[in-house]
Design a protein around this motif. Structure first.
Motif, PDB file in Angstrom:
ATOM      1  N   SER A  51       0.811  -1.223   0.000  1.00  0.00           N
ATOM      2  CA  SER A  51       0.000   0.000   0.000  1.00  0.00           C
ATOM      3  C   SER A  51       0.843   1.271   0.000  1.00  0.00           C
ATOM      4  O   SER A  51       0.304   2.369  -0.120  1.00  0.00           O
ATOM      5  CB  SER A  51      -0.931   0.018   1.213  1.00  0.00           C
ATOM      6  N   ILE A  52       2.156   1.152   0.136  1.00  0.00           N
ATOM      7  CA  ILE A  52       3.023   2.336   0.199  1.00  0.00           C
ATOM      8  C   ILE A  52       3.187   2.917  -1.198  1.00  0.00           C
ATOM      9  O   ILE A  52       3.513   2.209  -2.148  1.00  0.00           O
ATOM     10  CB  ILE A  52       4.393   1.993   0.797  1.00  0.00           C
ATOM     11  N   ASP A  53       2.953   4.225  -1.309  1.00  0.00           N
ATOM     12  CA  ASP A  53       3.092   4.938  -2.577  1.00  0.00           C
ATOM     13  C   ASP A  53       3.965   6.162  -2.335  1.00  0.00           C
ATOM     14  O   ASP A  53       3.676   6.976  -1.455  1.00  0.00           O
ATOM     15  CB  ASP A  53       1.703   5.361  -3.090  1.00  0.00           C
ATOM     16  N   VAL A  54       5.042   6.273  -3.106  1.00  0.00           N
ATOM     17  CA  VAL A  54       5.948   7.417  -3.011  1.00  0.00           C
ATOM     18  C   VAL A  54       6.008   8.058  -4.385  1.00  0.00           C
ATOM     19  O   VAL A  54       6.294   7.376  -5.370  1.00  0.00           O
ATOM     20  CB  VAL A  54       7.367   6.988  -2.567  1.00  0.00           C
ATOM     21  N   ASP A  55       5.702   9.346  -4.458  1.00  0.00           N
ATOM     22  CA  ASP A  55       5.808  10.033  -5.751  1.00  0.00           C
ATOM     23  C   ASP A  55       6.312  11.454  -5.557  1.00  0.00           C
ATOM     24  O   ASP A  55       6.255  12.013  -4.472  1.00  0.00           O
ATOM     25  CB  ASP A  55       4.489  10.020  -6.518  1.00  0.00           C
ATOM     26  N   VAL A  56       6.835  12.016  -6.651  1.00  0.00           N
ATOM     27  CA  VAL A  56       7.345  13.388  -6.653  1.00  0.00           C
ATOM     28  C   VAL A  56       6.645  14.136  -7.773  1.00  0.00           C
ATOM     29  O   VAL A  56       6.603  13.667  -8.911  1.00  0.00           O
ATOM     30  CB  VAL A  56       8.872  13.430  -6.885  1.00  0.00           C
ATOM     31  N   GLU A  57       6.071  15.278  -7.415  1.00  0.00           N
ATOM     32  CA  GLU A  57       5.436  16.136  -8.409  1.00  0.00           C
ATOM     33  C   GLU A  57       5.693  17.580  -8.021  1.00  0.00           C
ATOM     34  O   GLU A  57       5.413  17.991  -6.889  1.00  0.00           O
ATOM     35  CB  GLU A  57       3.929  15.870  -8.462  1.00  0.00           C
ATOM     36  N   ASP A  58       6.237  18.347  -8.965  1.00  0.00           N
ATOM     37  CA  ASP A  58       6.544  19.765  -8.726  1.00  0.00           C
ATOM     38  C   ASP A  58       7.364  19.968  -7.458  1.00  0.00           C
ATOM     39  O   ASP A  58       7.068  20.798  -6.620  1.00  0.00           O
ATOM     40  CB  ASP A  58       5.261  20.600  -8.640  1.00  0.00           C
ATOM     41  N   VAL A  63       4.420  10.726   0.440  1.00  0.00           N
ATOM     42  CA  VAL A  63       4.416   9.335   0.872  1.00  0.00           C
ATOM     43  C   VAL A  63       3.014   9.036   1.382  1.00  0.00           C
ATOM     44  O   VAL A  63       2.502   9.746   2.245  1.00  0.00           O
ATOM     45  CB  VAL A  63       5.447   9.090   1.993  1.00  0.00           C
ATOM     46  N   ARG A  64       2.400   7.987   0.822  1.00  0.00           N
ATOM     47  CA  ARG A  64       1.067   7.550   1.275  1.00  0.00           C
ATOM     48  C   ARG A  64       1.143   6.079   1.660  1.00  0.00           C
ATOM     49  O   ARG A  64       1.873   5.312   1.028  1.00  0.00           O
ATOM     50  CB  ARG A  64       0.035   7.705   0.166  1.00  0.00           C
ATOM     51  N   ALA A  65       0.379   5.709   2.668  1.00  0.00           N
ATOM     52  CA  ALA A  65       0.333   4.308   3.088  1.00  0.00           C
ATOM     53  C   ALA A  65      -1.015   4.024   3.721  1.00  0.00           C
ATOM     54  O   ALA A  65      -1.705   4.928   4.195  1.00  0.00           O
ATOM     55  CB  ALA A  65       1.458   4.016   4.066  1.00  0.00           C
ATOM     56  N   GLN A  66      -1.377   2.760   3.737  1.00  0.00           N
ATOM     57  CA  GLN A  66      -2.671   2.330   4.271  1.00  0.00           C
ATOM     58  C   GLN A  66      -2.435   1.317   5.387  1.00  0.00           C
ATOM     59  O   GLN A  66      -1.643   0.391   5.235  1.00  0.00           O
ATOM     60  CB  GLN A  66      -3.491   1.669   3.143  1.00  0.00           C
ATOM     61  N   ARG A  67      -3.127   1.510   6.503  1.00  0.00           N
ATOM     62  CA  ARG A  67      -3.107   0.516   7.580  1.00  0.00           C
ATOM     63  C   ARG A  67      -4.538   0.106   7.869  1.00  0.00           C
ATOM     64  O   ARG A  67      -5.395   0.944   8.136  1.00  0.00           O
ATOM     65  CB  ARG A  67      -2.449   1.060   8.843  1.00  0.00           C
ATOM     66  N   GLU A  68      -4.759  -1.182   7.793  1.00  0.00           N
ATOM     67  CA  GLU A  68      -6.100  -1.745   8.004  1.00  0.00           C
ATOM     68  C   GLU A  68      -6.178  -2.391   9.387  1.00  0.00           C
ATOM     69  O   GLU A  68      -5.166  -2.800   9.944  1.00  0.00           O
ATOM     70  CB  GLU A  68      -6.397  -2.813   6.937  1.00  0.00           C
ATOM     71  N   SER A  69      -7.381  -2.515   9.882  1.00  0.00           N
ATOM     72  CA  SER A  69      -7.605  -3.202  11.145  1.00  0.00           C
ATOM     73  C   SER A  69      -8.030  -4.636  10.849  1.00  0.00           C
ATOM     74  O   SER A  69      -8.835  -4.883   9.955  1.00  0.00           O
ATOM     75  CB  SER A  69      -8.710  -2.499  11.942  1.00  0.00           C
ATOM     76  N   GLU A  70      -7.471  -5.565  11.616  1.00  0.00           N
ATOM     77  CA  GLU A  70      -7.821  -6.970  11.422  1.00  0.00           C
ATOM     78  C   GLU A  70      -9.232  -7.284  11.919  1.00  0.00           C
ATOM     79  O   GLU A  70      -9.836  -8.252  11.485  1.00  0.00           O
ATOM     80  CB  GLU A  70      -6.830  -7.881  12.166  1.00  0.00           C
ATOM     81  N   ALA A  89      -0.531  10.109   5.097  1.00  0.00           N
ATOM     82  CA  ALA A  89       0.235  10.819   4.071  1.00  0.00           C
ATOM     83  C   ALA A  89       1.220  11.756   4.750  1.00  0.00           C
ATOM     84  O   ALA A  89       0.948  12.318   5.810  1.00  0.00           O
ATOM     85  CB  ALA A  89      -0.683  11.601   3.153  1.00  0.00           C
ATOM     86  N   ARG A  90       2.361  11.908   4.098  1.00  0.00           N
ATOM     87  CA  ARG A  90       3.390  12.829   4.570  1.00  0.00           C
ATOM     88  C   ARG A  90       4.004  13.471   3.343  1.00  0.00           C
ATOM     89  O   ARG A  90       4.284  12.788   2.371  1.00  0.00           O
ATOM     90  CB  ARG A  90       4.456  12.060   5.356  1.00  0.00           C
ATOM     91  N   GLN A  91       4.203  14.788   3.373  1.00  0.00           N
ATOM     92  CA  GLN A  91       4.770  15.489   2.227  1.00  0.00           C
ATOM     93  C   GLN A  91       6.021  16.240   2.639  1.00  0.00           C
ATOM     94  O   GLN A  91       6.091  16.798   3.732  1.00  0.00           O
ATOM     95  CB  GLN A  91       3.767  16.474   1.627  1.00  0.00           C
ATOM     96  N   LEU A  92       6.990  16.236   1.725  1.00  0.00           N
ATOM     97  CA  LEU A  92       8.225  16.987   1.903  1.00  0.00           C
ATOM     98  C   LEU A  92       8.420  17.869   0.686  1.00  0.00           C
ATOM     99  O   LEU A  92       8.263  17.402  -0.445  1.00  0.00           O
ATOM    100  CB  LEU A  92       9.433  16.045   1.997  1.00  0.00           C
ATOM    101  N   THR A  93       8.724  19.119   0.896  1.00  0.00           N
ATOM    102  CA  THR A  93       9.028  20.009  -0.214  1.00  0.00           C
ATOM    103  C   THR A  93      10.525  19.929  -0.459  1.00  0.00           C
ATOM    104  O   THR A  93      11.323  20.191   0.437  1.00  0.00           O
ATOM    105  CB  THR A  93       8.613  21.453   0.109  1.00  0.00           C
TER     106      THR A  93
END
Length: 154
Positions: A51-58, A63-70, A89-93
């Motif tokens: 579920s981890i997604d890391v991308d760079v735009e402008d 960083v996005r990630a998903q945590r589910e409950s069992e 989600a976490r963003q860094l400039t």
């Protein structure tokens, strides 16, 4: 088992529970420079690596990630629920001094490590100073000596 009544603690816990949303929950991060790279280490315990997604735009790294409950789908009676679930989600400039095309990510033991290299043009350089000695005119010295003086010296 007796429970001690603490109204401040109970109010604090209540407001924390009410105001907590997946977006309000931050992903704790350490960020430092090690030589020619920046290292970001982000805690993501319990996150499915798929579920981890890391991308760079402008120049914004997200960083996005998903945590589910069992047990989220089960009909259970919660006694306490402190572990948040959902999308984080976490963003860094990023400045223009990093090499965006060479960023790498690695997820081990609940920690996402981002390696962000410093751009080649932003690295410090040593500039050699060239030094040329000044061109000196060759002086021609005329001799005023005569042959008699030369032979007397011999």
């Amino acid at each position: 088992m007796a429970t001690r009544f603490d109204p401040i603690r109970d109010l604090d816990r209540f407001f924390s529970e009410v105001t907590r949303t997946p977006n309000a929950t931050s992903l704790p991060m350490d960020l430092y420079r090690d030589g020619e790279v920046f290292i970001a280490r982000i805690d993501m315990p319990g996150v499915d690596p798929a579920s981890i997604d890391v991308d760079v735009e402008d120049r914004t790294l997200t960083v996005r990630a998903q945590r589910e409950s069992e047990v989220a789908e089960k009909d259970v009676k919660w006694l306490t629920r402190e572990r948040t679930v959902g999308t984080y989600a976490r963003q860094l400039t990023l400045g223009n001094r990093v090499a965006l095309d060479r960023i790498s990510a690695d997820y081990v033991d609940g920690v996402l490590t981002l390696t962000i290299p410093v751009a080649e043009e932003a690295r410090p350089r040593k500039i050699n100073v060239s030094h040329a000695s000044p061109v000196r005119a060759t002086e021609v010295v005329e001799s005023t000596s005569t042959e008699d003086e030369n032979s007397a010296q011999a």
